[in-house]
Each structure stands twice: as C-alpha cells, then as structure tokens.
Design a protein around this motif. Structure first.
Motif, PDB file in Angstrom:
ATOM      1  N   ARG A 120       0.826  -1.208   0.000  1.00  0.00           N
ATOM      2  CA  ARG A 120       0.000   0.000   0.000  1.00  0.00           C
ATOM      3  C   ARG A 120       0.859   1.256   0.000  1.00  0.00           C
ATOM      4  N   ASP A 121       1.904   1.283   0.831  1.00  0.00           N
ATOM      5  CA  ASP A 121       2.748   2.472   0.937  1.00  0.00           C
ATOM      6  C   ASP A 121       3.542   2.705  -0.347  1.00  0.00           C
ATOM      7  N   PHE A 122       4.028   1.615  -0.942  1.00  0.00           N
ATOM      8  CA  PHE A 122       4.784   1.768  -2.192  1.00  0.00           C
ATOM      9  C   PHE A 122       3.878   2.287  -3.311  1.00  0.00           C
ATOM     10  N   ASP A 123       2.713   1.679  -3.443  1.00  0.00           N
ATOM     11  CA  ASP A 123       1.780   2.101  -4.489  1.00  0.00           C
ATOM     12  C   ASP A 123       1.373   3.560  -4.304  1.00  0.00           C
ATOM     13  N   ALA A 124       1.203   3.963  -3.061  1.00  0.00           N
ATOM     14  CA  ALA A 124       0.810   5.355  -2.788  1.00  0.00           C
ATOM     15  C   ALA A 124       1.918   6.323  -3.208  1.00  0.00           C
ATOM     16  N   ALA A 125       3.172   5.992  -2.867  1.00  0.00           N
ATOM     17  CA  ALA A 125       4.293   6.857  -3.234  1.00  0.00           C
ATOM     18  C   ALA A 125       4.467   6.910  -4.750  1.00  0.00           C
ATOM     19  N   LEU A 126       4.325   5.762  -5.408  1.00  0.00           N
ATOM     20  CA  LEU A 126       4.482   5.720  -6.862  1.00  0.00           C
ATOM     21  C   LEU A 126       3.373   6.501  -7.560  1.00  0.00           C
ATOM     22  N   ALA A 127       2.168   6.454  -6.998  1.00  0.00           N
ATOM     23  CA  ALA A 127       1.051   7.202  -7.579  1.00  0.00           C
ATOM     24  C   ALA A 127       1.324   8.704  -7.512  1.00  0.00           C
ATOM     25  N   VAL A 128       1.918   9.152  -6.424  1.00  0.00           N
ATOM     26  CA  VAL A 128       2.258  10.578  -6.290  1.00  0.00           C
ATOM     27  C   VAL A 128       3.322  10.955  -7.325  1.00  0.00           C
ATOM     28  N   PHE A 129       4.319  10.092  -7.509  1.00  0.00           N
ATOM     29  CA  PHE A 129       5.371  10.372  -8.493  1.00  0.00           C
ATOM     30  C   PHE A 129       4.783  10.450  -9.901  1.00  0.00           C
ATOM     31  N   ARG A 130       3.938   9.489 -10.239  1.00  0.00           N
ATOM     32  CA  ARG A 130       3.359   9.456 -11.579  1.00  0.00           C
ATOM     33  C   ARG A 130       2.394  10.609 -11.820  1.00  0.00           C
ATOM     34  N   ALA A 131       1.906  11.187 -10.753  1.00  0.00           N
ATOM     35  CA  ALA A 131       1.059  12.376 -10.894  1.00  0.00           C
ATOM     36  C   ALA A 131       1.899  13.635 -11.115  1.00  0.00           C
ATOM     37  N   GLY A 132       3.226  13.476 -11.148  1.00  0.00           N
ATOM     38  CA  GLY A 132       4.108  14.609 -11.379  1.00  0.00           C
ATOM     39  C   GLY A 132       4.397  15.430 -10.139  1.00  0.00           C
ATOM     40  N   LYS A 133       4.009  14.929  -8.968  1.00  0.00           N
ATOM     41  CA  LYS A 133       4.245  15.655  -7.723  1.00  0.00           C
ATOM     42  C   LYS A 133       5.581  15.197  -7.117  1.00  0.00           C
ATOM     43  N   PHE A 134       6.675  15.548  -7.822  1.00  0.00           N
ATOM     44  CA  PHE A 134       7.998  15.039  -7.444  1.00  0.00           C
ATOM     45  C   PHE A 134       8.451  15.497  -6.062  1.00  0.00           C
ATOM     46  N   PRO A 135       8.255  16.733  -5.663  1.00  0.00           N
ATOM     47  CA  PRO A 135       8.660  17.139  -4.302  1.00  0.00           C
ATOM     48  C   PRO A 135       7.926  16.340  -3.219  1.00  0.00           C
ATOM     49  N   ASP A 136       6.677  15.977  -3.490  1.00  0.00           N
ATOM     50  CA  ASP A 136       5.915  15.198  -2.506  1.00  0.00           C
ATOM     51  C   ASP A 136       6.345  13.732  -2.505  1.00  0.00           C
ATOM     52  N   ALA A 137       6.790  13.246  -3.660  1.00  0.00           N
ATOM     53  CA  ALA A 137       7.185  11.841  -3.765  1.00  0.00           C
ATOM     54  C   ALA A 137       8.478  11.558  -3.015  1.00  0.00           C
ATOM     55  N   VAL A 138       9.373  12.553  -2.937  1.00  0.00           N
ATOM     56  CA  VAL A 138      10.674  12.345  -2.287  1.00  0.00           C
ATOM     57  C   VAL A 138      10.526  11.878  -0.834  1.00  0.00           C
ATOM     58  N   PRO A 139       9.796  12.603   0.023  1.00  0.00           N
ATOM     59  CA  PRO A 139       9.678  12.129   1.422  1.00  0.00           C
ATOM     60  C   PRO A 139       8.912  10.811   1.538  1.00  0.00           C
ATOM     61  N   LEU A 140       7.990  10.569   0.623  1.00  0.00           N
ATOM     62  CA  LEU A 140       7.236   9.311   0.683  1.00  0.00           C
ATOM     63  C   LEU A 140       8.157   8.122   0.435  1.00  0.00           C
ATOM     64  N   PHE A 141       8.999   8.200  -0.608  1.00  0.00           N
ATOM     65  CA  PHE A 141       9.921   7.100  -0.879  1.00  0.00           C
ATOM     66  C   PHE A 141      11.030   7.031   0.177  1.00  0.00           C
ATOM     67  N   THR A 142      11.450   8.187   0.676  1.00  0.00           N
ATOM     68  CA  THR A 142      12.470   8.188   1.733  1.00  0.00           C
ATOM     69  C   THR A 142      11.952   7.472   2.978  1.00  0.00           C
ATOM     70  N   ASN A 143      10.746   7.794   3.386  1.00  0.00           N
ATOM     71  CA  ASN A 143      10.144   7.139   4.557  1.00  0.00           C
ATOM     72  C   ASN A 143       9.908   5.660   4.283  1.00  0.00           C
ATOM     73  N   PHE A 144       9.533   5.342   3.046  1.00  0.00           N
ATOM     74  CA  PHE A 144       9.297   3.940   2.694  1.00  0.00           C
ATOM     75  C   PHE A 144      10.579   3.131   2.865  1.00  0.00           C
ATOM     76  N   LEU A 145      11.692   3.634   2.362  1.00  0.00           N
ATOM     77  CA  LEU A 145      12.966   2.916   2.475  1.00  0.00           C
ATOM     78  C   LEU A 145      13.451   2.842   3.913  1.00  0.00           C
ATOM     79  N   ARG A 146      13.090   3.835   4.696  1.00  0.00           N
ATOM     80  CA  ARG A 146      13.454   3.805   6.114  1.00  0.00           C
ATOM     81  C   ARG A 146      12.664   2.719   6.842  1.00  0.00           C
ATOM     82  N   GLN A 147      11.420   2.535   6.434  1.00  0.00           N
ATOM     83  CA  GLN A 147      10.562   1.561   7.098  1.00  0.00           C
ATOM     84  C   GLN A 147      10.769   0.152   6.559  1.00  0.00           C
ATOM     85  N   TYR A 148      11.065   0.034   5.249  1.00  0.00           N
ATOM     86  CA  TYR A 148      11.238  -1.290   4.636  1.00  0.00           C
ATOM     87  C   TYR A 148      12.586  -1.328   3.899  1.00  0.00           C
TER      88      TYR A 148
END
Length: 239
Positions: A120-148
């Motif tokens: 769920r978290d990966f899909d959510a972060a990828l959806a933000v990236f594909r929506a072109g919201k790159f500044p928002d995608a950075v912390p989402l993927f950063t937190n994802f890698l920290r957690q997993y």
C-alpha cells in the motif's frame, strides 16, 4: 250335579296355574330382553363416547404433529441461517486476516512476498510520483525505504526516489540512491536505467569525465539493454 262339577273346577285351576306360569316366564323374558336392550344401549352409548374421545385424541395428535412439523421447519431454517452467518463470519475473518498476511507480488520483473501495508505504501508513493508531484514523492519514498530497507520493493523504491530527486535537481542525492540500487541489486531490471541516470546527473553537475566513465561502464555491464544504446549516443555527444 255337584259330583259332576268337581272335576271341571280342578281342571280350570290347573289351566290358570299354567297360564300364570307362562305369563311369569313371558315377563321374565321381557325383563331379560329389556335388560339386554338396556345393556346394549349402554354399550352403544359407551362406544359412541369412546369413539368421540378417540376422534378428539386423533385431532389433538394431528394438531400436535402439525405444530411439531412447523417447529421442525423453523428449526431447520434457523440452523440454515446460523450456518450461513457462521460462513459469512468465517469469510470475514479470513479476509481480515489476509489483510495482514504477506502476499506474492511482482514488481519490475521480480516476484517476492510483501506485507499488505508495504504494498500500500509503495503504491501510494508511486502514484504521487506518476502524478508529477515530485517534491511530494521524495519524502514518501524516503520514509518507505526507512521503514522497509530490505524489502522486495527497496530497489524499485530507490530507483523512483532517485528520479524524483533528479526532477527536483537534487542530483547528488539522486546519484547516491542510484548507486545504492546498483550496489544492492546489480541484476535488477532498473539497474541499466539507474546507471544511465547517474551519468545524466553527472552531466548536470558538469562532471563530464565521471559521466563518460559511467556511460562506458554501463555499456560493458549491460550491453544488450536499451540504456546501453542510449549511453552510446550520449558518449558520442560528449566527445
């Protein structure tokens, strides 16, 4: 006259006695018949009462049987309804349990087990990236890698994080994540693209020598990849 009359009087008396006896016998027979008739009537009345009582009992039994049949049918419906509810509850429990159980997923050609929350978290972060919201995608993927950090999604998450950082012109951090992908998963489907992205970041940082070296290594490591073809074109322009 007197002598002659005596025998006649005796005979008359004899006939009267017989008649009385006959009458008595007849009365006795009548009494017997009457008594017999009375007993027969009593027996008939008793039989009628018995038949009525039996009929009443039969009707009562029929009513009780119908009631029992109705109760039995209701019990069967209740049991069927209970079984249906138990099945629904069991299915609901299974579905809720599956929400917490690892599931098999395939990402970038790799198949692995992942927790539902991780997916769920990966899909959510990828959806933000594909929506072109790159500044928002950075912390989402950063937190994802920290957690997993060691999950099956990690290489893909690093790739998309690096791309989001490249899009926000954070080239140094993008290079770090692309290199981390190559170091931990050199055979990953995104590895050739990651190497090419490193070269692109180096070009943006005006480090042409490093970019040329990265492109040459890419061509050697992944000669059949589309990224290698693009690397050859980029090398030709760098000379």
């Amino acid at each position: 006259m007197w002598v002659a009359a005596a025998p006649v009087s005796h005979a008359a008396l004899f006939e009267d006695d017989e008649a009385r006896r006959a009458i008595l016998e007849l009365r006795q027979r009548v009494d017997v018949l009457q008594q017999g008739g009375q007993r027969a009537g009593d027996e008939t009345s008793q039989m009628r009462r018995s038949l009525l009582e039996l009929q009443t009992q039969i009707e009562t039994l029929r009513s009780e049987q119908a009631s029992l049949r109705g109760q039995n049918e209701q019990l069967l419906r209740d049991v069927a309804d209970l079984q249906r509810r138990q099945k629904e509850i069991a299915q609901g429990v299974d579905e809720r349990l599956r929400q917490f159980e690892p599931a098999k997923v395939t990402v970038d050609g790799r198949e692995f087990q992942a927790d539902p929350a991780e997916k769920r978290d990966f899909d959510a972060a990828l959806a933000v990236f594909r929506a072109g919201k790159f500044p928002d995608a950075v912390p989402l993927f950063t937190n994802f890698l920290r957690q997993y950090p060691s999950g099956g999604y990690a290489p893909s998450a690093r790739f998309w994080l690096g791309n989001a950082q490249y899009a926000t012109r954070d080239y140094k951090e993008a290079i770090n994540n692309f290199k981390a992908l190559l170091a931990t998963a050199p055979d990953h489907a995104r590895a050739p693209e990651a190497a090419l992205s490193i070269a692109n970041c180096q070009v943006e940082l005006k480090d042409t020598r490093a970019a040329r070296k990265t492109l040459e290594d890419l061509i050697k490591a992944y000669p059949q990849s589309e990224a290698a073809t693009a690397a050859k074109e980029r090398l030709a322009r760098l000379k």
